[in-house]
Scaffold this motif. Structure first.
Motif, PDB file in Angstrom:
ATOM      1  N   ASN A 162       0.863  -1.196   0.000  1.00 17.92           N
ATOM      2  CA  ASN A 162       0.000   0.000   0.000  1.00 17.92           C
ATOM      3  C   ASN A 162       0.885   1.225   0.000  1.00 17.92           C
ATOM      4  N   LEU A 163       0.511   2.206  -0.811  1.00 17.79           N
ATOM      5  CA  LEU A 163       1.361   3.388  -0.955  1.00 17.79           C
ATOM      6  C   LEU A 163       1.222   4.331   0.237  1.00 17.79           C
ATOM      7  N   PRO A 164       2.335   4.893   0.696  1.00 18.07           N
ATOM      8  CA  PRO A 164       2.260   5.863   1.800  1.00 18.07           C
ATOM      9  C   PRO A 164       1.959   7.262   1.261  1.00 18.07           C
ATOM     10  N   LEU A 165       0.782   7.445   0.688  1.00 16.73           N
ATOM     11  CA  LEU A 165       0.448   8.785   0.205  1.00 16.73           C
ATOM     12  C   LEU A 165      -1.036   9.045   0.355  1.00 16.73           C
ATOM     13  N   TYR A 166      -1.401  10.319   0.307  1.00 15.78           N
ATOM     14  CA  TYR A 166      -2.798  10.696   0.416  1.00 15.78           C
ATOM     15  C   TYR A 166      -3.030  11.990  -0.348  1.00 15.78           C
ATOM     16  N   GLN A 167      -4.041  11.981  -1.219  1.00 16.93           N
ATOM     17  CA  GLN A 167      -4.367  13.181  -1.988  1.00 16.93           C
ATOM     18  C   GLN A 167      -5.638  13.796  -1.403  1.00 16.93           C
ATOM     19  N   PRO A 168      -5.469  14.830  -0.586  1.00 15.62           N
ATOM     20  CA  PRO A 168      -6.620  15.384   0.137  1.00 15.62           C
ATOM     21  C   PRO A 168      -7.504  16.266  -0.734  1.00 15.62           C
ATOM     22  N   SER A 169      -8.680  16.570  -0.224  1.00 18.40           N
ATOM     23  CA  SER A 169      -9.565  17.549  -0.871  1.00 18.40           C
ATOM     24  C   SER A 169      -9.211  18.924  -0.293  1.00 18.40           C
ATOM     25  N   PRO A 170      -9.637  20.009  -0.953  1.00 24.82           N
ATOM     26  CA  PRO A 170      -9.340  21.344  -0.420  1.00 24.82           C
ATOM     27  C   PRO A 170      -9.858  21.515   1.012  1.00 24.82           C
ATOM     28  N   SER A 171     -11.069  21.013   1.312  1.00 23.67           N
ATOM     29  CA  SER A 171     -11.572  21.264   2.669  1.00 23.67           C
ATOM     30  C   SER A 171     -10.856  20.417   3.715  1.00 23.67           C
ATOM     31  N   GLU A 172     -10.323  19.268   3.331  1.00 21.99           N
ATOM     32  CA  GLU A 172      -9.523  18.490   4.294  1.00 21.99           C
ATOM     33  C   GLU A 172      -8.247  19.258   4.672  1.00 21.99           C
ATOM     34  N   VAL A 173      -7.651  19.924   3.687  1.00 18.61           N
ATOM     35  CA  VAL A 173      -6.448  20.717   3.964  1.00 18.61           C
ATOM     36  C   VAL A 173      -6.810  21.915   4.851  1.00 18.61           C
ATOM     37  N   ARG A 174      -7.859  22.607   4.458  1.00 22.30           N
ATOM     38  CA  ARG A 174      -8.290  23.802   5.194  1.00 22.30           C
ATOM     39  C   ARG A 174      -8.596  23.465   6.663  1.00 22.30           C
ATOM     40  N   LEU A 175      -9.288  22.341   6.860  1.00 22.93           N
ATOM     41  CA  LEU A 175      -9.676  21.942   8.213  1.00 22.93           C
ATOM     42  C   LEU A 175      -8.453  21.767   9.126  1.00 22.93           C
ATOM     43  N   GLU A 176      -7.410  21.121   8.609  1.00 25.68           N
ATOM     44  CA  GLU A 176      -6.217  20.904   9.450  1.00 25.68           C
ATOM     45  C   GLU A 176      -5.546  22.232   9.805  1.00 25.68           C
ATOM     46  N   VAL A 177      -5.530  23.170   8.846  1.00 24.84           N
ATOM     47  CA  VAL A 177      -4.909  24.470   9.117  1.00 24.84           C
ATOM     48  C   VAL A 177      -5.713  25.199  10.196  1.00 24.84           C
ATOM     49  N   LEU A 178      -7.028  25.146  10.075  1.00 27.07           N
ATOM     50  CA  LEU A 178      -7.879  25.822  11.071  1.00 27.07           C
ATOM     51  C   LEU A 178      -7.718  25.174  12.438  1.00 27.07           C
ATOM     52  N   LYS A 179      -7.673  23.831  12.466  1.00 26.70           N
ATOM     53  CA  LYS A 179      -7.556  23.120  13.751  1.00 26.70           C
ATOM     54  C   LYS A 179      -6.236  23.451  14.448  1.00 26.70           C
ATOM     55  N   GLU A 180      -5.158  23.516  13.649  1.00 25.12           N
ATOM     56  CA  GLU A 180      -3.842  23.765  14.247  1.00 25.12           C
ATOM     57  C   GLU A 180      -3.769  25.196  14.783  1.00 25.12           C
ATOM     58  N   GLY A 181      -4.295  26.130  14.041  1.00 26.96           N
ATOM     59  CA  GLY A 181      -4.524  27.469  14.593  1.00 26.96           C
ATOM     60  C   GLY A 181      -3.394  28.495  14.511  1.00 26.96           C
ATOM     61  N   SER A 182      -2.216  28.133  14.040  1.00 26.01           N
ATOM     62  CA  SER A 182      -1.112  29.109  14.024  1.00 26.01           C
ATOM     63  C   SER A 182      -1.026  29.906  12.725  1.00 26.01           C
ATOM     64  N   PHE A 183      -1.798  29.508  11.713  1.00 28.59           N
ATOM     65  CA  PHE A 183      -1.653  30.136  10.393  1.00 28.59           C
ATOM     66  C   PHE A 183      -2.965  30.749   9.908  1.00 28.59           C
TER      67      PHE A 183
END
Ligand code: SAH
Length: 374
Positions: free
Chosen positions: A265-286
């Motif tokens: 199984n490949l160690p990769l993941y192609q996220p959707s725009p909202s999956e990326v946005r959600l992580e940035v919002l959750k982390e909170g520093s940017f």
């Protein structure tokens, strides 16, 4: 030949084909170069607003997942040109000093990068025709999912085509039989495991960069993604499904052991725009300045440089199979062995030609520009 499992294994195994030979990443990364050229405006905006606000005397810039070859230099020379132009426009007496950090996993061919530094500097001074601030280059081996720089030392972080690689194969995907990534027939636990690994990794990435960037520092990231919010989508998974098809054809002919395919199984993941946005919002520093979607045709020549060919066969030395080989060969050799590798890519090539003649096939890029909160 072992199954790739742990975090440590991926860091030891994952690397693009080194050197400058026929199958090297350096010679077969036009597609990635095209993606970089599509995000030029994002980088210019980010570096301009950063420079004008901070006017640092030493500008520290990192390219994360730089690999080897011309692409990292393309980004670097563009940044120098942007800043030098700004200095002229603002009538600054002196240009800043530039410190470039080139980061990748330890197996990356850093020597090739260092060997081409001389020709890069010559080319740059021919193009700029004026003296620039002094440039310093440092190789930084290590995973960007952890800390790779001291606290508050970076002004600008760039990364292209690297962050879709996970730190490991997600855990608990043993039942993803016959597939090598998320596929139409993947069980739901597999999709969940892939998404969870992405969340964990991307948030570790953000946490580390939040510490390393100065306040007001900028980050421009481009990664392979998908347009759909549904986890399995053709634009995010097709290229990998077709590699799985080549492998399973070889399984049916007894050339690859079925268990070998089932445990890959490949160690990769192609996220959707909202999956990326959600992580940035959750982390909170940017703060997100912009999040863009762009496309690159599997045949990167398509519609580019006034060259429009629908053919996947070698055009000016380029085709998408060669590009996929330069990226994936070391991983595949580790798991399936060297003996079958030529045949895997021969079959994959035939499948890709067939698919491209029928569909409008493209990679989806997600690009995000962010500012480290003050
Ligand atoms: N940025 C270049 C190279 C992209 S290839 C370009 O756009 O052409 C992707 C690179 O990311 C590979 O060299 C790979 O080794 C690197 N990479 C993947 N995971 C990484 C990690 N966790 N830490 C550092 N580099 C990583």
């Amino acid at each position: 030949m072992e199954k790739i499992e742990t975090r440590k294994d991926v860091a030891q195994v994952l690397h693009m084909n080194g050197g400058t030979g026929e199958t090297s990443y350096a010679k077969n990364s036009l597609l990635q170069q095209k993606a970089i050229s599509l995000t030029k405006a994002l980088r210019e905006e980010a570096i301009t607003s950063l420079y004008l606000k901070k006017v640092p005397r030493i500008l520290s810039i990192a390219d994360l997942g730089c690999s080897s070859g011309p692409n990292t230099f393309m980004v670097i020379s563009e940044i120098i040109k942007t800043v030098e132009n700004l200095c002229r426009e603002m009538k600054h007496k002196e240009s800043p000093e530039y410190h470039f950090f080139m980061n990748d996993l330890p197996e990356n061919d850093f020597n090739s990068i260092f060997k081409s530094l001389g020709s890069f500097k010559e080319k740059l001074s021919d193009e700029i025709e004026a003296e620039t601030g002094p440039c310093f280059f440092t190789g930084v081996p290590g995973s960007f999912y952890g800390r790779v720089f001291p606290t508050k030392t970076l002004h600008f972080v760039h990364s292209s085509y690297s962050l879709h690689w996970l730190s490991r194969v997600p855990q608990g995907v043993e039942n993803n039989k016959g597939n090598i990534y998320m596929a139409r027939s993947s069980p739901s636990n597999v999709l969940k495991a892939y998404y969870e690994e992405f969340q964990k990794d991307f948030s570790s990435f953000l946490k580390s960069r939040a510490k390393e960037l100065v306040e007001g520092g900028k980050m421009v990231l481009t990664l392979l993604g998908r347009t759909s919010e549904v986890q399995y989508s053709e634009d995010g998974c097709d290229i990998w499904d077709l590699l799985a098809l080549a492998l399973s054809d070889m399984v049916s002919e007894g050339k690859i052991n079925e268990e070998k395919l089932d445990t890959f199984n490949l160690p990769l993941y192609q996220p959707s725009p909202s999956e990326v946005r959600l992580e940035v919002l959750k982390e909170g520093s940017f703060t997100i300045n912009c999040l863009e979607i762009s496309e690159v045709h599997w045949n990167a020549h398509d519609g580019w440089n006034a060259f429009d060919s629908k053919s996947l066969d070698s055009v000016g030395g380029y085709n998408v199979t060669k590009c996929m080989r330069a990226v994936n060969e070391p991983l595949l050799i580790t798991h399936f062995g060297e003996a079958v590798i030529d045949e895997i890519f021969r079959r994959y090539h035939a499948i890709l030609i067939d698919r491209t003649s029928k569909n409008n096939v493209k990679f989806i890029n997600l690009s995000i520009s962010m500012t480290r909160n003050e």
